[in-house]
Every structure is written in structure tokens, then in C-alpha cells.
Design a protein around this motif. Structure first.
Motif, PDB file in Angstrom:
ATOM      1  N   LYS A 217       0.914  -1.188   0.027  1.00  0.00           N
ATOM      2  CA  LYS A 217       0.092  -0.263   0.118  1.00  0.00           C
ATOM      3  C   LYS A 217       1.068   1.270   0.071  1.00  0.00           C
ATOM      4  CE  LYS A 217      -3.798  -1.779   2.417  1.00  0.00           C
ATOM      5  NZ  LYS A 217      -4.954  -1.958   3.726  1.00  0.00           N
ATOM      6  N   ILE A 273      -3.334   2.059  -4.018  1.00  0.00           N
ATOM      7  CA  ILE A 273      -4.365   3.116  -3.643  1.00  0.00           C
ATOM      8  C   ILE A 273      -5.881   2.507  -3.492  1.00  0.00           C
ATOM      9  CG2 ILE A 273      -5.127   5.569  -3.280  1.00  0.00           C
ATOM     10  CD1 ILE A 273      -2.671   6.250  -4.513  1.00  0.00           C
ATOM     11  N   TYR A 274      -6.245   2.073  -2.458  1.00  0.00           N
ATOM     12  CA  TYR A 274      -7.591   1.285  -2.718  1.00  0.00           C
ATOM     13  C   TYR A 274      -8.745   2.245  -2.864  1.00  0.00           C
ATOM     14  CZ  TYR A 274      -5.501  -3.366  -1.610  1.00  0.00           C
ATOM     15  OH  TYR A 274      -4.731  -4.613  -1.805  1.00  0.00           O
ATOM     16  N   LEU A 275      -9.684   2.131  -3.842  1.00  0.00           N
ATOM     17  CA  LEU A 275     -11.045   2.774  -4.156  1.00  0.00           C
ATOM     18  C   LEU A 275     -11.858   1.907  -3.707  1.00  0.00           C
ATOM     19  CD1 LEU A 275     -10.255   3.790  -7.791  1.00  0.00           C
ATOM     20  CD2 LEU A 275      -9.495   5.010  -5.764  1.00  0.00           C
ATOM     21  N   GLY A 297     -12.429   5.168  -1.690  1.00  0.00           N
ATOM     22  CA  GLY A 297     -11.249   5.795  -1.840  1.00  0.00           C
ATOM     23  C   GLY A 297     -11.117   6.662  -3.138  1.00  0.00           C
ATOM     24  N   PRO A 298     -10.177   7.252  -3.168  1.00  0.00           N
ATOM     25  CA  PRO A 298      -8.954   7.218  -2.607  1.00  0.00           C
ATOM     26  C   PRO A 298      -8.471   7.948  -1.294  1.00  0.00           C
ATOM     27  CG  PRO A 298      -8.532   8.794  -4.237  1.00  0.00           C
ATOM     28  CD  PRO A 298     -10.122   8.299  -4.472  1.00  0.00           C
ATOM     29  N   LEU A 302      -4.760  11.739  -6.561  1.00  0.00           N
ATOM     30  CA  LEU A 302      -3.808  11.049  -7.459  1.00  0.00           C
ATOM     31  C   LEU A 302      -3.296  11.860  -8.571  1.00  0.00           C
ATOM     32  CD1 LEU A 302      -6.638   8.343  -8.499  1.00  0.00           C
ATOM     33  CD2 LEU A 302      -5.015   8.324  -6.771  1.00  0.00           C
ATOM     34  N   ARG A 421     -15.976   8.715   1.185  1.00  0.00           N
ATOM     35  CA  ARG A 421     -14.648   9.391   0.349  1.00  0.00           C
ATOM     36  C   ARG A 421     -14.507  10.849   0.898  1.00  0.00           C
ATOM     37  NH1 ARG A 421     -15.604   8.611  -5.879  1.00  0.00           N
ATOM     38  NH2 ARG A 421     -13.363   9.352  -6.002  1.00  0.00           N
TER      39      ARG A 421
END
Length: 484
Positions: A217, A273-275, A297-298, A302, A421
Motif C-alpha cells: 500500500k 491506493i484502494y478505491l 477511496g482514494p 492522485l 470518500r
């Protein structure tokens, strides 16, 4: 079989030079009036009074380990040069100081001597061996030879070669290990997709996997430069917001229970980067076509310098079917190299057709952007409703809270509203971050909108009343630097 002797052509100039050399040698000593080829046999047993002090070592062995000196075709005072075995006591000392060895270069003497007379000594790959075959070589040793020095040098050289060999073997073993690890990971992410009929990369593959952990991660948090006083040192970076991920078609029909992951990798470190990250016990039911997945996420903005990669890995949970079937799996990329510089914000989409479904990803590319991290708190009353966030100028809104799924919030608790989010990026000065709040708590329907103008660093906050509640919205601004 003897090698033909090389006899240079005689010239008048060469004969005169040889006469001068012969005269100089005769004047230096009267002990050797005979021609050179006769003196060679006599001088191989030079009297002790004409020899320098040398160690009592085997001469042939010493000569074989000796290192020839530089070219010594002439002495410093331009006097003719003679090999050591032809020199008398009168000319021995200046030659000794120059570390004369037994083996000499024949090219140094061809212009001075009759090489026919010096053939046994000058020519040949091993002068010592030729002397051993034809003459008595007992007592011939190199000048300034020290056995301890040579032994130490030999040991040092052997140790150096051993270390070099060991380092080479270690490097080859390390390269082999790294190549094997890289191939194992690369083969694991190259899979056959039955929908397209060939193998495809299902994950990010543009790294050396012997040193890059594909599952690590990203450790970089949001709000890195919120409190920075050096904001002018960082330039504005382009970015992208993932607006939605929708299931646009299903080969197994609807509804389906979907779980899995959606991972983004940006230009900062290309780490995960987990969405979306749902386990099998926490499936999301997809009831209709074009229904969106609930993203969480993120966790930071980004950065889009060259590419942003999206890895989609979804499975479906079915009763009586084991193991679970792959629903969607593949890689989508957002190319930042072709962004139009005329529009500061562009909404686009890309579709992944794989396995048993088609998945559409909608995103907005943003030029010269800053990162906004927000939080919303209920100061008074009760809240039950939805909250969306968006960027001025585009219609798409992102649902960041839904009380039906996330629960009712009261001010008796901490008052913090759970947000799906917390981060968005937007253009500096040209766009605004817009929040829309719906509140149905207490039987009173209320709607309210609050917006914020971005800045490079710092924080903004505002309060608003909506229905049966009073809310506080705070946004922390930060620059994004991809040079980590």
C-alpha cells in the motif's frame, strides 16, 4: 626447428653507428677487445667484482617472475646502451640504477647493433631459455629483487583474484534470484481472459518485481503540505478524480453479489491506493444495469504525470457454486501525456470487457490541481439523508454519505459524519468544491449547498443549517508533489 633470423638491411649510416658504439665500448674497457659474439660467451660468467650484490636465489625462476622495465634504448646522458651481460665495470653503475633486467626489447637495439651478432640474446620469446640452451646462466638474477616483496605481492594478487571471483559469483547468483522472482510475479499477473480469447496483464506490470512489492500500500498520506510555508517551491500537478465504477453488463444477468477490489496507482510511487476493498462476507448487491459500486477511496489525491493505472478484480458470490467465479479482472490506464491544455477539466470514461462482465470507469482529469481533504460534523440536531460533493462546472456528483447504508447521525455522539470518500482534487482558482446536503430527520426536509474556493495550502471551514441539523464543513488544502 629454428626460426629464420631477421637480418635488417645494412646501410652506411647503420655501419657508422655500429662503429661508434664499438669504439665507445672498447674505450670504456680494455678487458673485452673481441667481437660482440665472442664476448657474449665470455660475459655470461662475469667476474664477481663486476656484479652488483644480489640475493642468492635461483636465477631462472627469478627472471621468469621479473617485470620488464620501461624502454631503455639510451641512457640519460645519450651514451650508447648495452645489455647488462655485455657491460663492463665502467658502465655497470649507470645501468644498475635504471633497474636493467636480463630480458630486453629487441626493437631498442636494432638501430645500434648488428642484430646478427646479438641473435641468441635479443630475439626469441624467452631470452633466459635461449641462454640456458646455449650458455651457462648460473648467477644471472634481476637487479633489486626482494623475495619477501614478491611473495607478499603474489599473495595479495591471489587474494584479490579470489575476492573478484567470489563477488562475481555472488552477483550472478543475485541476478539469477532477481530474474526468477520477477518472472514468477509477471507470470502470475498474465492470465487468459476467456472473453477476449488471449492472455492479458491483469495488474500493473511496468516494474522490476524482484524489488517492487506489487501488493504494498502507498504510505503517502493526504494533506502533506497543508501547513507548509514553502508553497512557492512546489509547482501545480495534474491529477484525476475517479468519479464512478459501474457494471454496465453481466453475462450471468442481474442481480449479482459482487466483492473484490479496485486499486489505483499514480505517478508518485505506483503503489496500491484502494478505491474499493470488499471481502466475500461483505458483498455489494448489484440489482440493475449501470449500477455503481460504492467506492471508499482514494485516501489522497492522485497525481497524473504520465499514467494512472486502475486494477479491477471482482468476483461474484453464488449459492451452490464453489469456487466463486471471476466476474471482472483487468487493467485500465489513464494517459496524462495527451491531456488537452485548453480545458482545465475534462470528463471521460473507459470500459473493461473481461470474463463475465463489462465495467465502465468514469473519471475527470484536472490541470494544475490542488488536493482538498474534507470532513463534516453535525453541531446540533439530527441528521438523516445524503451528502454529495462535486466540482463546479460538471454535473456529476459523488455520494459521500447515505444514511440508509451508513446510519443515522446525532449530535449526542461525536457528531462526526461518516464519509465514504474524503479527498478530491480540483483546479486552483478556476473551480470550486461544492457540497450538497439533504436532511430528512425530524420530518423536516431540508436542502443546503455550501462551496469553497481552493488555495495552495491552509484550511477553510463553514457552517450551515439544513433541516433539523446544523453542520460544519472543513476543507484542508494541500499541494501535491510527485517527486518523492
Amino acid at each position: 626447428m629454428n626460426r629464420p633470423r631477421k637480418i635488417p638491411p645494412r646501410t652506411k649510416q647503420r655501419d657508422e653507428r655500429a662503429d661508434r658504439v664499438s669504439s665507445a665500448a672498447s674505450s670504456a674497457t680494455s678487458s673485452y677487445p673481441a667481437p660482440i659474439h665472442q664476448r657474449l660467451h665470455e660475459l655470461v660468467t662475469v667476474p664477481d667484482r663486476c656484479r652488483p650484490p644480489v640475493p642468492d636465489l635461483p636465477p631462472v625462476q627469478a627472471c621468469s617472475r621479473a617485470v620488464p622495465p620501461r624502454s631503455l634504448s639510451r641512457t640519460t646522458d645519450r651514451r650508447p646502451f648495452l645489455p647488462s651481460v655485455l657491460s663492463s665495470a665502467a658502465i655497470w653503475e649507470p645501468l644498475r640504477r635504471r633497474f636493467i633486467m636480463v630480458s630486453v626489447n629487441p626493437l631498442d637495439f636494432e638501430d645500434m647493433f648488428d642484430v646478427e651478432d646479438l641473435e641468441p640474446f635479443v630475439y626469441g620469446k624467452s631470452a633466459v631459455k635461449k641462454l640456458d640452451d646455449e650458455f651457462e646462466v648460473e648467477g644471472l638474477v634481476p637487479f633489486c629483487y626482494d623475495e619477501a616483496t614478491w611473495v607478499a605481492w603474489t599473495e595479495e594478487e591471489m587474494e584479490r583474484q579470489r575476492r573478484n571471483k567470489e563477488e562475481k559469483e555472488q552477483k550472478e547468483a543475485e541476478n539469477e534470484r532477481r530474474a526468477k522472482e520477477h518472472k514468477e510475479v509477471r507470470d502470475s499477473i498474465l492470465e487468459y481472459d476467456p472473453k477476449v480469447g488471449h492472455k492479458v496483464f491483469t495488474r500493473f506490470f511496468l516494474r522490476d518485481f524482484s524489488i517492487f512489492d506489487i501488493n504494498e500500500k502507498s504510505p503517502i498520506p493526504a494533506m502533506r503540505y497543508t501547513d507548509s510555508r514553502h508553497e512557492d517551491e512546489f509547482r501545480l500537478e495534474d491529477s484525476a478524480n475517479i468519479l464512478s465504477v459501474s457494471i454496465v453488463s453481466s453475462d450471468v444477468g442481474f442481480p449479482v453479489n459482487v466483492y473484490g477490489s479496485v486499486i489505483a496507482r499514480d505517478s508518485i510511487d505506483y503503489k496500491c491506493i484502494y478505491l474499493l476493498h470488499r471481502h466475500r462476507d461483505d458483498c455489494q448487491p448489484i440489482k440493475l444495469q449501470d449500477e455503481m459500486l460504492v467506492l471508499n477511496g482514494p485516501g489522497r489525491g492522485l497525481v497524473l504525470v504520465d499514467f494512472i493505472y486502475l486494477e479491477i478484480d471482482l468476483k461474484i458470490k453464488e449459492d451452490g457454486v464453489h469456487p466463486d467465479r471471476q466476474f471482472s479482472k483487468g487493467l485500465i490506464s489513464i494517459d496524462g501525456r495527451v491531456l488537452s491544455r485548453e480545458n482545465d477539466l475534462v470528463v471521460a470514461s473507459d470500459t473493461l470487457d473481461s470474463w463475465l462482465s463489462s465495467v465502465e470507469v468514469r473519471f475527470a482529469t484536472v490541470l494544475n490541481s490542488v488536493e482538498g481533504t474534507f470532513q463534516i460534523q453535525l453541531l446540533e440536531g439530527h441528521y438523516y439523508g445524503t451528502i454529495t460533493v462535486g466540482i463546479s462546472g460538471i454535473e456529476h456528483r459523488i455520494v459521500i454519505h447515505d444514511s440508509e447504508a451508513d446510519g443515522v447521525v446525532t449530535c449526542d455522539d461525536s457528531g462526526a459524519i461518516t464519509l465514504r470518500r474524503r479527498v478530491m482534487t480540483l483546479c486552483l482558482l478556476s473551480r470550486k468544491l461544492v457540497f450538497h446536503i439533504d436532511n430528512k430527520a425530524g420530518g423536516v426536509l431540508g436542502e443546503q449547498t455550501i462551496d469553497f474556493t481552493p488555495s495552495r495550502t491552509g484550511a477553510d471551514q463553514g457552517e450551515t443549517c439544513c433541516g433539523d441539523g446544523k453542520f460544519q464543513v472543513r476543507v484542508d488544502w494541500s499541494l501535491m508533489d510527485y517527486m518523492q
